[in-house]
Design a protein around this motif. Sequence first.
Motif, mmCIF file in Angstrom:
data_model
loop_
_atom_site.group_PDB
_atom_site.id
_atom_site.type_symbol
_atom_site.label_atom_id
_atom_site.label_comp_id
_atom_site.label_asym_id
_atom_site.label_seq_id
_atom_site.Cartn_x
_atom_site.Cartn_y
_atom_site.Cartn_z
ATOM 1 N N LEU A 15 44.956 78.419 -57.521
ATOM 2 C CA LEU A 15 44.859 76.955 -57.495
ATOM 3 C C LEU A 15 44.876 76.433 -56.070
ATOM 4 O O LEU A 15 44.127 75.506 -55.716
ATOM 5 C CB LEU A 15 46.015 76.343 -58.292
ATOM 6 C CG LEU A 15 45.972 76.527 -59.819
ATOM 7 C CD1 LEU A 15 47.262 76.006 -60.450
ATOM 8 C CD2 LEU A 15 44.765 75.825 -60.425
ATOM 9 N N TYR B 292 48.121 82.779 -60.418
ATOM 10 C CA TYR B 292 47.460 81.511 -60.748
ATOM 11 C C TYR B 292 47.791 80.442 -59.717
ATOM 12 O O TYR B 292 46.927 79.643 -59.340
ATOM 13 C CB TYR B 292 47.868 81.084 -62.148
ATOM 14 C CG TYR B 292 47.218 79.816 -62.671
ATOM 15 C CD1 TYR B 292 45.863 79.570 -62.478
ATOM 16 C CD2 TYR B 292 47.955 78.883 -63.393
ATOM 17 C CE1 TYR B 292 45.275 78.412 -62.971
ATOM 18 C CE2 TYR B 292 47.370 77.734 -63.898
ATOM 19 C CZ TYR B 292 46.037 77.492 -63.677
ATOM 20 O OH TYR B 292 45.445 76.349 -64.175
ATOM 21 N N ALA B 293 49.017 80.448 -59.221
ATOM 22 C CA ALA B 293 49.408 79.455 -58.210
ATOM 23 C C ALA B 293 48.578 79.608 -56.939
ATOM 24 O O ALA B 293 48.097 78.622 -56.358
ATOM 25 C CB ALA B 293 50.895 79.595 -57.882
ATOM 26 N N ASP C 87 49.509 83.433 -68.414
ATOM 27 C CA ASP C 87 48.509 82.485 -67.905
ATOM 28 C C ASP C 87 47.319 83.196 -67.258
ATOM 29 O O ASP C 87 46.607 82.621 -66.430
ATOM 30 C CB ASP C 87 49.135 81.508 -66.905
ATOM 31 C CG ASP C 87 49.703 82.193 -65.671
ATOM 32 O OD1 ASP C 87 49.604 83.436 -65.564
ATOM 33 O OD2 ASP C 87 50.275 81.488 -64.804
ATOM 34 N N SER D 96 55.995 77.784 -63.430
ATOM 35 C CA SER D 96 56.582 78.878 -62.645
ATOM 36 C C SER D 96 57.120 79.967 -63.569
ATOM 37 O O SER D 96 57.803 79.669 -64.553
ATOM 38 C CB SER D 96 57.718 78.338 -61.775
ATOM 39 O OG SER D 96 58.213 79.352 -60.920
ATOM 40 N N TYR E 285 48.127 70.910 -55.896
ATOM 41 C CA TYR E 285 48.342 72.354 -55.725
ATOM 42 C C TYR E 285 47.956 72.795 -54.315
ATOM 43 O O TYR E 285 46.972 73.494 -54.093
ATOM 44 C CB TYR E 285 47.561 73.117 -56.797
ATOM 45 C CG TYR E 285 48.025 72.783 -58.190
ATOM 46 C CD1 TYR E 285 49.304 73.142 -58.615
ATOM 47 C CD2 TYR E 285 47.211 72.080 -59.073
ATOM 48 C CE1 TYR E 285 49.746 72.819 -59.894
ATOM 49 C CE2 TYR E 285 47.643 71.760 -60.351
ATOM 50 C CZ TYR E 285 48.914 72.131 -60.759
ATOM 51 O OH TYR E 285 49.359 71.805 -62.012
ATOM 52 N N GLU F 219 55.966 79.260 -54.408
ATOM 53 C CA GLU F 219 55.825 80.020 -55.650
ATOM 54 C C GLU F 219 55.496 81.484 -55.392
ATOM 55 O O GLU F 219 56.072 82.384 -55.997
ATOM 56 C CB GLU F 219 54.729 79.397 -56.528
ATOM 57 C CG GLU F 219 55.144 78.121 -57.231
ATOM 58 C CD GLU F 219 56.212 78.372 -58.287
ATOM 59 O OE1 GLU F 219 56.167 79.421 -58.968
ATOM 60 O OE2 GLU F 219 57.113 77.524 -58.420
ATOM 61 N N THR G 42 52.611 84.978 -60.218
ATOM 62 C CA THR G 42 52.216 83.743 -59.529
ATOM 63 C C THR G 42 50.773 83.772 -59.019
ATOM 64 O O THR G 42 50.391 82.952 -58.196
ATOM 65 C CB THR G 42 53.168 83.452 -58.350
ATOM 66 O OG1 THR G 42 53.049 84.487 -57.373
ATOM 67 C CG2 THR G 42 54.610 83.357 -58.834
ATOM 68 N N TYR H 151 50.333 74.320 -63.828
ATOM 69 C CA TYR H 151 51.024 75.567 -63.488
ATOM 70 C C TYR H 151 52.487 75.511 -63.925
ATOM 71 O O TYR H 151 53.168 74.502 -63.745
ATOM 72 C CB TYR H 151 50.954 75.802 -61.976
ATOM 73 C CG TYR H 151 51.708 77.030 -61.529
ATOM 74 C CD1 TYR H 151 51.155 78.295 -61.662
ATOM 75 C CD2 TYR H 151 52.988 76.919 -60.982
ATOM 76 C CE1 TYR H 151 51.860 79.424 -61.261
ATOM 77 C CE2 TYR H 151 53.686 78.042 -60.581
ATOM 78 C CZ TYR H 151 53.113 79.291 -60.728
ATOM 79 O OH TYR H 151 53.816 80.400 -60.327
#
Length: 693
Positions: free
Chosen positions: A225, A221-222, A302, A559, A259, A267, A219, A557
């Motif tokens: 963002l 990338y979450a 990702d 999950s 986001y 997340e 996670t 995104y």
Amino acid sequence: MTDARSVYSMCGMCATRCPIRVTTENGMVTWIEGNPYVAGIDGALCAKGSAGLSLEYDHERPQSPLIREGKRGEGKWKKATWDEALDYIAEKINAIKSQYGAKAIALADRGGLFTDLTKSFVKAIGSPNYLDHDDTCAKNVNMALQSLIGYSRGDIGYDFANCKYIVLFGRNVFESLQVKEVNNILDAMEKGCKITYIDVRATVTASKANKFLMIRPGTDYAMILAIINVIIREKLYDIEYVNRYFNDFSELENFIVPYTPEWAEKETEIPAFEIVNVAREAASAKPKVIFHGGWMLSRYIDSFYASRGLFILNALLGSFETKGGIVIAKGAKDAGKKGLRSLSEGIPEPQDKIFDATLPGKSLGTGHVVNLYKVIKTGQPYNIKALFAYRYDPMASLPDPEEQKKVLDNLDLLVSIDVNYSETGWYSDVILPEATYLERSNIVCVQKGQKPNFFMRRQAMKPRYDSKQGWEIFTLLAHKLGAGQYFPWKNIEEIWNYQLEPTGYKIEDFDAKGFVSLSKDPIFMPRDAIKFTTPSGKIEFISEKITKVGGKPLAEYKSPKNPEEGSFRLVFGRAAMHTHAQTQNNLYLNEIMPENHLWINEKEASKLGIKNGDKVEVSTDGYSGIIKAYTTAYIHPKAVFMYHGFGSEVPLKTRSFGKGLRDTKFQKGILETVDPVGGGVAYLEAMVKVKKA
């Protein structure tokens, strides 16, 4: 009477290649230390560098050329002379060229500062197929950076020494260490620099950081963002810098709206207020802030977008090309000097395109080792029948070595050129032993940076066994393969003089310190006239490069899947005293860490009846192994971890043979699982089951 002397050279115990000073007595190396004239090194070495003496005087490394006699991997070898081994290779290569053309030959290189030699060799024999290890390391980082500012990863540097705030997503700088980088970070911390470290487990870097945040695996990338969201929503970005250099800012502004930190908390399992604090603290330090874009970022499906998001954060905060930020590395031309002459000058360009130039559905860039395996397996777009692996061990570094063997069996010739016995070498047809870094000289190289330099690795002692220096090996091969006119060198001094001729420098200019500095002062572009090498000359949120491979500037995104009950996501990493799968058999380093253990969350371990130190069985898809458990609160419950590079299957490496487990053997079925845009291997998409043995 003792004949003592000092030789300035470069370490070869890892890919960092720290400058060193070597002491010899009567032609034998007796002492190694960091080069005292290089700022940030100041005489220091890490454990690996100090263990160079152990490598040199170890007998458990290839001592002569070897030609396979039994089946591949069976371990039956014939000791050969160099002429016998080179003639064997030449006969195989000429047969392949006759049937398939020169394009059927590939060379996979570890990469680094000396690749002008290997690239020139491949070009000289008429093949377009040179590639390096980057799919298993920084390919996602490299592609992400190029798509945003035009420069590649090798064109930037991190000015940690003058930074005020550093954010590291799994970049474990104090274990995957580079001496100069670590010293610069420690100096910055003494001056008040703060570090925030985000990872699925608490590493040595976490222990040094001002704040450690444990994140749910997959996670990253979450969270990235969400940090972008806060910086844009609260207008914490460098408005003047963004207005001057940022293309398409409004598109980023619109994309990032949903986001929020509150969304990301669900997340990542990191509280929203912590995400907001990271954004605000970083912004308060701008432009002397670094969101590290990643070093080895071959992790998730990702990870390209995670890296691109990190570089976007640096762009928003104005840290590109500023003191204390990310500096665009300068070369000879930037210092007003002429560069080294390339060894490839005058060699005709190959007629064919590199193997994956037209491969359908490929990611950004070319020369992907994963694509090479696809081409070897399928014969499309053309056959690859010979592979040279130079200082590179794909069978230890890529996923699923058993699947790799099936692919490599399609080759007519597999040659390993290395100092050590490698897993790939053990499966090869021929092993050519390269002299150790203390026994060899290399071509002159450029170290780009704020103050660029020419560096020289010099031979400190003669080879102890029947091994040869890299330049000798490729010169001999070129002559055997009918390309000797492009490799006329009789000694390394001829190569050095050829390289240095345009620069005006001489070999003796390197005698005093081992390098030649091209600039007295750091070189920076003016703050209001930074030149980015994108098509627009600006920082490009929307990139044609990404669009051409079907990607987006930043993807929506998705999950990550959670492991099934009783399963865990397998995570791996490096220990400070070991280099990938290269040093586990080193006498000194093996004493410090002879095998790896499995990190597992103590609460999850308790559910499985596992106590610290118990032997556990790790399994996946028909493969299993036994390893000791290390139970701790400082790893995420959905992940288990093991250090990379253990579980050697080469019996001649008696100290490391069968010690610990090989993480790559549990990465079953993901040899071709890569980030679809960046092309980096998605190692951490592997799941395993754990039970008490």
